[in-house]
Design a protein around this motif. Structure first.
Motif, mmCIF file in Angstrom:
data_model
loop_
_atom_site.group_PDB
_atom_site.id
_atom_site.type_symbol
_atom_site.label_atom_id
_atom_site.label_comp_id
_atom_site.label_asym_id
_atom_site.label_seq_id
_atom_site.Cartn_x
_atom_site.Cartn_y
_atom_site.Cartn_z
ATOM 1 N N LEU A 249 0.819 -1.212 0.000
ATOM 2 C CA LEU A 249 0.000 0.000 0.000
ATOM 3 C C LEU A 249 0.855 1.265 0.000
ATOM 4 O O LEU A 249 0.500 2.264 -0.610
ATOM 5 N N LEU A 250 2.013 1.245 0.671
ATOM 6 C CA LEU A 250 2.841 2.447 0.802
ATOM 7 C C LEU A 250 3.580 2.775 -0.486
ATOM 8 O O LEU A 250 3.550 3.906 -0.968
ATOM 9 N N THR A 251 4.261 1.805 -1.059
ATOM 10 C CA THR A 251 5.137 2.055 -2.199
ATOM 11 C C THR A 251 4.508 1.707 -3.545
ATOM 12 O O THR A 251 5.016 2.123 -4.592
ATOM 13 N N GLY A 252 3.408 0.938 -3.533
ATOM 14 C CA GLY A 252 2.823 0.486 -4.779
ATOM 15 C C GLY A 252 3.573 -0.661 -5.421
ATOM 16 O O GLY A 252 3.225 -1.117 -6.514
ATOM 17 N N LEU A 253 4.615 -1.154 -4.769
ATOM 18 C CA LEU A 253 5.396 -2.267 -5.302
ATOM 19 C C LEU A 253 4.672 -3.585 -5.033
ATOM 20 O O LEU A 253 3.812 -3.668 -4.157
ATOM 21 N N PRO A 254 5.027 -4.642 -5.772
ATOM 22 C CA PRO A 254 4.494 -5.967 -5.442
ATOM 23 C C PRO A 254 4.792 -6.325 -3.990
ATOM 24 O O PRO A 254 5.825 -5.926 -3.438
ATOM 25 N N ASN A 255 3.880 -7.082 -3.365
ATOM 26 C CA ASN A 255 4.110 -7.516 -1.987
ATOM 27 C C ASN A 255 4.650 -8.941 -1.978
ATOM 28 O O ASN A 255 5.012 -9.503 -3.020
ATOM 29 N N ARG A 256 4.700 -9.531 -0.797
ATOM 30 C CA ARG A 256 5.281 -10.862 -0.651
ATOM 31 C C ARG A 256 4.540 -11.905 -1.504
ATOM 32 O O ARG A 256 5.166 -12.758 -2.139
ATOM 33 N N ALA A 257 3.191 -11.830 -1.521
ATOM 34 C CA ALA A 257 2.414 -12.827 -2.248
ATOM 35 C C ALA A 257 2.706 -12.788 -3.744
ATOM 36 O O ALA A 257 2.931 -13.824 -4.379
ATOM 37 N N LEU A 258 2.702 -11.589 -4.322
ATOM 38 C CA LEU A 258 2.966 -11.463 -5.757
ATOM 39 C C LEU A 258 4.406 -11.840 -6.073
ATOM 40 O O LEU A 258 4.684 -12.459 -7.112
ATOM 41 N N LEU A 303 11.073 5.626 2.482
ATOM 42 C CA LEU A 303 10.930 4.285 1.897
ATOM 43 C C LEU A 303 10.442 4.373 0.456
ATOM 44 O O LEU A 303 10.873 3.588 -0.406
ATOM 45 N N GLN A 304 9.552 5.300 0.180
ATOM 46 C CA GLN A 304 9.068 5.482 -1.197
ATOM 47 C C GLN A 304 10.213 5.909 -2.113
ATOM 48 O O GLN A 304 10.338 5.420 -3.240
ATOM 49 N N ARG A 309 14.374 4.534 -6.274
ATOM 50 C CA ARG A 309 15.791 4.411 -6.629
ATOM 51 C C ARG A 309 16.117 2.996 -7.087
ATOM 52 O O ARG A 309 16.787 2.779 -8.100
ATOM 53 N N LEU A 310 15.670 2.024 -6.310
ATOM 54 C CA LEU A 310 15.958 0.634 -6.649
ATOM 55 C C LEU A 310 15.326 0.259 -7.985
ATOM 56 O O LEU A 310 15.938 -0.445 -8.801
ATOM 57 N N GLN A 311 14.098 0.714 -8.217
ATOM 58 C CA GLN A 311 13.388 0.361 -9.437
ATOM 59 C C GLN A 311 14.110 0.882 -10.670
ATOM 60 O O GLN A 311 14.115 0.234 -11.720
ATOM 61 N N CYS A 312 14.730 2.043 -10.551
ATOM 62 C CA CYS A 312 15.401 2.651 -11.706
ATOM 63 C C CYS A 312 16.584 1.823 -12.195
ATOM 64 O O CYS A 312 16.979 1.923 -13.362
ATOM 65 N N VAL A 313 17.175 1.022 -11.315
ATOM 66 C CA VAL A 313 18.358 0.234 -11.681
ATOM 67 C C VAL A 313 17.964 -1.068 -12.376
ATOM 68 O O VAL A 313 18.747 -1.639 -13.126
#
Length: 676
Positions: A249-258, A303-304, A309-313
């Motif tokens: 919910l915070l970052t919009g990234l996939p969670n553990r399940a996905l 955290l967002q 940053r991580l996604q850009c790499v």
């Protein structure tokens, strides 16, 4: 309380049975329902309401974010679903919408009843309906539509006359709708979407009931009567729940399940194609300090930024997920060699090392990354995740800010670490920790003027364990605050015992880590504890390291200033080894600088001169600060420090850290030999 504050008449029920009784009594327009009740499941209660034919709107407000629970609730008759925690205004908006629907439904029902008594009410009933009401001819073209069409899809009834329903339905639904229209035996239900013209919502989702109308008049035969209800909000709620089930919910990234789903798929594909898959476990170093310093809201913003940053790499085919807290995982599918994972990990470490900006302040973070590679390090989801986690902890134990691949030997080390964590937790519960006290002396007179309280672990089988063997674990498992509070409590208790025995000591020093110092409760706790034991505040000193000022110098300055105003002394421990800027010394209420023992250790016979030590002594003298030299072990070191003006010293030359009873005897002996 929120609803009553907006003048709603509210009845509260504490379990499902009492709620059912209230509903059976009637007069309830809207029920806010949690899925977890004391005596039954909320879905079961929805079923009872439906079977009993109770007329009420139901808004589910629940912390259960499972996708299936939300869909079941909506399909069981709930009109909407709100996840906890919720925004107040969002909840109030949903309540208003539900009550509006209720009001419209009541109006529609009242008109339907009037329809039976007066044919003249037919037109007003149809036009006031919240639903689309229409008729179609044999070519599926509109022969009638109510005024609701203008509000919902942007077409007036006149514009629709002669148009085919299939021309309005989205192409993806057109063939399915055509099939239902052509097979018109009996009442048929269908869902379809229509592109809205000129409205706030681009497309609306409808649930329609189609009934063939067979009349004796030839010109009216083969017509279809339709009622289409707008269920856009309901479908949006289902889509939101589906999204939340697989995303953070915070970052919009996939969670553990996905992440686990994608990892499982990547493993299957790698097996077929003979490729490798890498799993990276990414943990932020020292994030808790930044979070405590800036607050949780700014911590979430940080955290967002990290996620971005991580996604850009990463590549487009890679998956970045947030597991929770400051932990992320990365999936690298289809690798031909494991070295590619190392190259990417190095880029991630470099990317995160660049400063982040929070309210104009630079915040520096580092990451520890553990890497596990399929098939060498595991051939299933659980094993790869566990081994990547173990490798990450190996990086942390070796100084953090880097990456490493999993090795089998790390598994044994992880087991030992887990046992150590469990032993440390039990040690705190069983009070196996104890304080030892190292004297601080005046150089000229060799008289004891203070001491530093140092923690030790009295292990039941390994004996006395030094702090370096367990403090790192204490910090990582989140027990630093209770341990520090215990140290302060025990140090104050010891000072009171010595005072009652007639042994006065100028000061007692206690180490306080940055994450405890920034805690909102620490200020009040320290003052209250010192006062409760009847100790002069000026005799209690907290020692902090320079890295406490890296995250937010202003916030730290305010906290220390408050302590100084109450009379608590502040010492900078290990001075000169970490934080490069000395500007904070001019603005902070620091009373003491402690020369780190690494500088003192360099003072040897024939090489007594130490430019660093001379510089620190000059800084303390220039700023009128008290100075304590740590780690003094030889007379050569003591004499050199004394010649520079260092008045107070601490080290094995004057006494090792010792239990309270031994230190008390030392004070008694000094009091006996000191002339009055």
């Amino acid at each position: 309380m929120l609803l009553r504050g907006r003048n709603y008449d509210v009845r509260a029920c504490h379990d499902g049975q009492s709620a059912l009784e209230q509903l059976m009594a009637g007069g309830v327009d809207l029920m806010l329902l949690d899925l977890h009740l004391g005596d039954m499941n909320g879905l079961d209660l929805l079923g009872m309401i439906r079977r009993a034919g109770i007329d009420t709107e139901v808004l589910v407000v629940s912390g259960d974010t499972a996708f299936d629970s939300a869909v079941c609730a909506l399909r069981s008759g709930a009109s909407d679903y709100v996840c906890k925690p919720y925004a107040v205004e969002e909840l109030m908006h949903r309540v208003e919408l539900a009550l509006q629907r209720r009001s419209l439904a009541r109006a529609n029902l009242a008109m339907a009843q009037q329809l039976h008594t007066s044919e003249r009410m037919h037109r007003s009933l149809v036009e006031a309906s919240p639903d689309l009401i229409f008729t179609l001819d044999e070519r599926f073209c509109f022969t009638f539509a109510n005024e609701r069409t203008h509000h919902l899809i942007g077409y007036s009834p006149q514009e629709l006359l002669g148009q085919s329903l299939l021309d309005l339905v989205l192409p993806v639904d057109a063939e399915r709708v055509r099939y239902v229209l052509e097979h018109r035996t009996g009442q048929r239900a269908i869902e379809f979407r229509i592109a809205s013209r000129g409205g706030e919502i681009a497309e609306r989702h409808f649930e329609a009931s189609l009934v063939p109308v067979e009349l004796d008049l030839p010109q009216l035969s083969s017509r279809l009567y339709g009622v289409a209800r707008d269920v856009t909000d309901k479908k949006d709620a289902e889509h939101r729940m589906a999204y939340l089930a697989y995303h953070d919910l915070l970052t919009g990234l996939p969670n553990r399940a996905l992440f686990r789903d994608r990892l499982g798929l990547a493993i299957m594909q790698a097996k077929r194609k003979g490729r490798q898959v890498a799993v990276l476990f990414v943990d932020l170093d020292r994030f808790k300090l930044a979070n405590d310093t800036f607050g949780h809201i700014k911590g979430d913003e940080l955290l967002q930024q990290v996620g971005q940053r991580l996604q850009c790499v990463l590549r487009e085919c890679d998956t970045l997920a947030r597991l929770g807290g400051d932990e992320f995982t990365i999936l690298l599918p289809g690798l031909s060699r494991k070295e590619d994972a190392a190259i990417l990990a190095a880029k991630l470490v470099k990317e995160v090392a660049a400063p982040f900006s929070i309210d104009g302040d630079d915040v520096f973070l580092t990451v520890s990354i553990g890497i596990a590679v399929f098939p060498d390090d595991g051939d299933d989801i659980e094993t790869l995740l566990r081994h990547a986690d173990i490798a990450m902890y190996q990086v942390k134990s070796q100084g953090k800010n880097g990456f490493d691949f999993f090795l089998p030997v790390m598994d044994d080390a992880a087991g030992q670490r887990l046992r150590l964590e469990n032993e440390v937790r039990r040690a705190l519960e069983l009070e196996q920790f104890e304080l030892h006290y190292q004297p601080q002396v005046e150089f000229d007179s060799r008289r004891i003027i203070g001491c530093e309280a140092l923690i030790r672990w009295r292990h039941p089988t390994r004996g006395l364990v030094p702090p370096g063997a367990f403090l790192g674990v204490i910090e990582e498992i989140g027990l630093m605050k209770p341990l520090t509070y215990w140290v302060i409590e025990r140090a104050c208790q010891t000072l009171r015992e010595w005072k009652r025995a007639g042994l006065e000591l100028s000061r007692m020093s206690v180490n306080v880590p940055p994450e405890v110092l920034v805690d909102n409760d620490f200020y009040d706790y320290l003052i209250a504890t010192v006062d409760r034991y009847g100790i002069r505040r000026q005799s209690f000193e907290i020692e902090i390291t320079e890295n406490a000022f890296i995250a937010d110098q202003q916030a730290m300055s305010l906290k220390l200033a408050g302590l100084a105003e109450e009379g608590i002394r502040v010492a900078i421990d290990d001075f000169g080894t970490q934080y490069s800027s000395l500007s904070y010394l001019r603005h902070l209420p620091v009373t003491t600088l402690k020369i780190d023992q690494s500088f003192v250790r360099e003072i040897e016979a024939g090489k007594e001169d130490s430019p660093i030590v001379r510089a620190i002594v000059a800084i303390a003298t220039g700023l009128n600060l008290n100075l304590v030299a740590e780690g003094v072990e030889t007379d050569i070191q003591a004499d050199y420090l004394g010649s520079l003006g260092a008045v107070e010293m601490q080290g094995y030359l004057f006494g090792k850290p010792m239990p309270s009873s031994d230190f008390r005897r030392l004070l008694h002996h000094e009091a006996a030999v000191t002339p009055v």
